[in-house]
Scaffold this motif. Structure first.
Motif, PDB file in Angstrom:
ATOM      1  N   VAL A 179      16.653  46.219  79.795  1.00 44.04           N
ATOM      2  CA  VAL A 179      16.255  46.517  78.309  1.00 44.04           C
ATOM      3  C   VAL A 179      16.626  48.102  78.003  1.00 44.04           C
ATOM      4  O   VAL A 179      16.307  48.847  78.850  1.00 44.04           O
ATOM      5  N   ASP A 180      17.189  48.129  77.027  1.00 39.93           N
ATOM      6  CA  ASP A 180      17.450  49.595  76.489  1.00 39.93           C
ATOM      7  C   ASP A 180      16.605  50.375  75.689  1.00 39.93           C
ATOM      8  O   ASP A 180      16.300  51.604  75.778  1.00 39.93           O
ATOM      9  N   SER A 181      15.746  49.472  75.012  1.00 39.84           N
ATOM     10  CA  SER A 181      14.668  49.974  74.002  1.00 39.84           C
ATOM     11  C   SER A 181      13.556  48.988  74.223  1.00 39.84           C
ATOM     12  O   SER A 181      13.866  47.675  74.187  1.00 39.84           O
TER      13      SER A 181
ATOM     14  N   PHE B 134       1.029  49.615  80.875  1.00 38.04           N
ATOM     15  CA  PHE B 134       2.367  48.782  80.899  1.00 38.04           C
ATOM     16  C   PHE B 134       3.202  49.918  80.042  1.00 38.04           C
ATOM     17  O   PHE B 134       4.718  50.053  80.450  1.00 38.04           O
ATOM     18  N   ALA B 135       2.938  50.449  79.032  1.00 36.21           N
ATOM     19  CA  ALA B 135       3.589  51.287  78.121  1.00 36.21           C
ATOM     20  C   ALA B 135       3.717  52.772  78.913  1.00 36.21           C
ATOM     21  O   ALA B 135       4.970  52.940  78.934  1.00 36.21           O
ATOM     22  N   GLU B 136       2.971  52.996  79.515  1.00 35.72           N
ATOM     23  CA  GLU B 136       3.245  54.222  80.344  1.00 35.72           C
ATOM     24  C   GLU B 136       4.411  53.851  81.724  1.00 35.72           C
ATOM     25  O   GLU B 136       5.037  54.724  81.676  1.00 35.72           O
ATOM     26  N   ASP B 137       4.198  52.784  82.138  1.00 37.01           N
ATOM     27  CA  ASP B 137       5.004  52.346  83.354  1.00 37.01           C
ATOM     28  C   ASP B 137       6.499  52.268  82.629  1.00 37.01           C
ATOM     29  O   ASP B 137       7.510  52.771  83.087  1.00 37.01           O
ATOM     30  N   CYS B 138       6.487  51.547  81.221  1.00 39.89           N
ATOM     31  CA  CYS B 138       7.961  51.482  80.545  1.00 39.89           C
ATOM     32  C   CYS B 138       8.596  53.006  80.684  1.00 39.89           C
ATOM     33  O   CYS B 138       9.830  52.787  80.823  1.00 39.89           O
TER      34      CYS B 138
ATOM     35  N   LEU C  29      12.305  45.525  84.209  1.00 40.77           N
ATOM     36  CA  LEU C  29      13.326  45.644  82.955  1.00 40.77           C
ATOM     37  C   LEU C  29      14.332  46.958  82.951  1.00 40.77           C
ATOM     38  O   LEU C  29      14.988  46.810  82.287  1.00 40.77           O
ATOM     39  N   GLU C  30      14.123  47.450  84.135  1.00 40.04           N
ATOM     40  CA  GLU C  30      15.283  48.681  84.579  1.00 40.04           C
ATOM     41  C   GLU C  30      16.466  48.175  84.470  1.00 40.04           C
ATOM     42  O   GLU C  30      16.815  47.160  84.986  1.00 40.04           O
TER      43      GLU C  30
ATOM     44  N   ILE D 142      12.611  52.643  80.960  1.00 38.51           N
ATOM     45  CA  ILE D 142      13.378  52.171  79.870  1.00 38.51           C
ATOM     46  C   ILE D 142      13.594  53.212  78.977  1.00 38.51           C
ATOM     47  O   ILE D 142      12.676  54.130  78.610  1.00 38.51           O
ATOM     48  N   PRO D 143      14.806  53.565  78.701  1.00 36.92           N
ATOM     49  CA  PRO D 143      15.174  54.877  77.980  1.00 36.92           C
ATOM     50  C   PRO D 143      14.561  55.116  76.771  1.00 36.92           C
ATOM     51  O   PRO D 143      14.135  56.105  76.505  1.00 36.92           O
TER      52      PRO D 143
END
Ligand code: SF4
Length: 200
Positions: free
Chosen positions: A121-123, A155-159, A117-118, A163-164
């Motif tokens: 996806v911005d947020s 997943f959240a930690e990875d994001c 998603l890099e 993702i900014p």
């Protein structure tokens, strides 16, 4: 015919799948067929990327600077189409992309996915839903069972790396004590948490 793109409360949304591994007790899908400008968000099947692009080409995005992938399903169930259509929206209309997700993409797709998603996806807004796995299952009734909650946290930690803007949400269907626990988890992970009102 179901809407792939719809508007709701001054935002534009993408509805690219009805698939979801959860059956959340607060899911808006049980409130009716449509939402905002959409008469129905129930798709006959996942649209192809060409069908999604054709809808993007028809839609007037001039009033919007952001598009939200949300709809009546979990967008990462259609990960390839999500990524390709988000890139198309960025290139063609210079739009920012927000993703509302249940955070189970890695389990859904059987691999780590946040890095994909890099730059796309911005947020991202991830439904934390609960302070532990047991409460999570009670609220989401996820088909992944005990695997779901730790996978969501990973997943959240990875994001955060890709993702900014990352944030968590909980819906106020859980107790105040559980919401307080969620706040502690979010704080520890350095992710802001928003408490949403349950729309019945
Ligand atoms: S994850 Fe979202 S779409 Fe899926 S059941 Fe829960 S609220 Fe509904």
């Amino acid at each position: 015919m179901a809407d792939i793109i719809y508007t709701y409360a001054s935002s534009a949304y993408m509805n690219i799948t009805n698939k979801c591994p959860c059956a959340c007790i607060f899911c808006i899908r049980s409130n009716g067929d449509g939402l905002g400008s959409a008469e129905s968000l129930w798709l006959k099947g996942d649209p192809t990327i060409d069908e999604i692009k054709a809808e993007i080409d028809k839609f007037d995005f001039s009033e919007y600077d952001e598009v939200v992938f949300c709809g009546y399903g979990e967008p990462t169930q259609a990960l390839d189409n999500l990524i390709e259509s988000a890139k198309y929206l960025k290139e063609k209309h210079k739009l920012k992309i927000r993703l509302n997700s249940n955070g189970l993409s890695d389990l859904i797709n059987g691999k780590p996915t946040a890095h994909l998603l890099e730059g796309v996806v911005d947020s991202i807004s991830i439904s934390l839903n609960a302070p532990d796995g047991e409460a999570y299952q009670r609220v989401t009734r996820s088909k992944f069972g005990a695997e779901a909650y730790p996978a969501l946290l990973k997943f959240a930690e990875d994001c955060k790396k890709y993702i900014p803007k990352v944030k968590f949400t909980v819906v106020d269907v859980i107790s105040e004590e559980e919401i307080a626990e969620c706040k502690k988890i979010a704080e520890k992970m350095g992710i802001p948490l928003r408490v949403r009102k349950w729309i019945k």
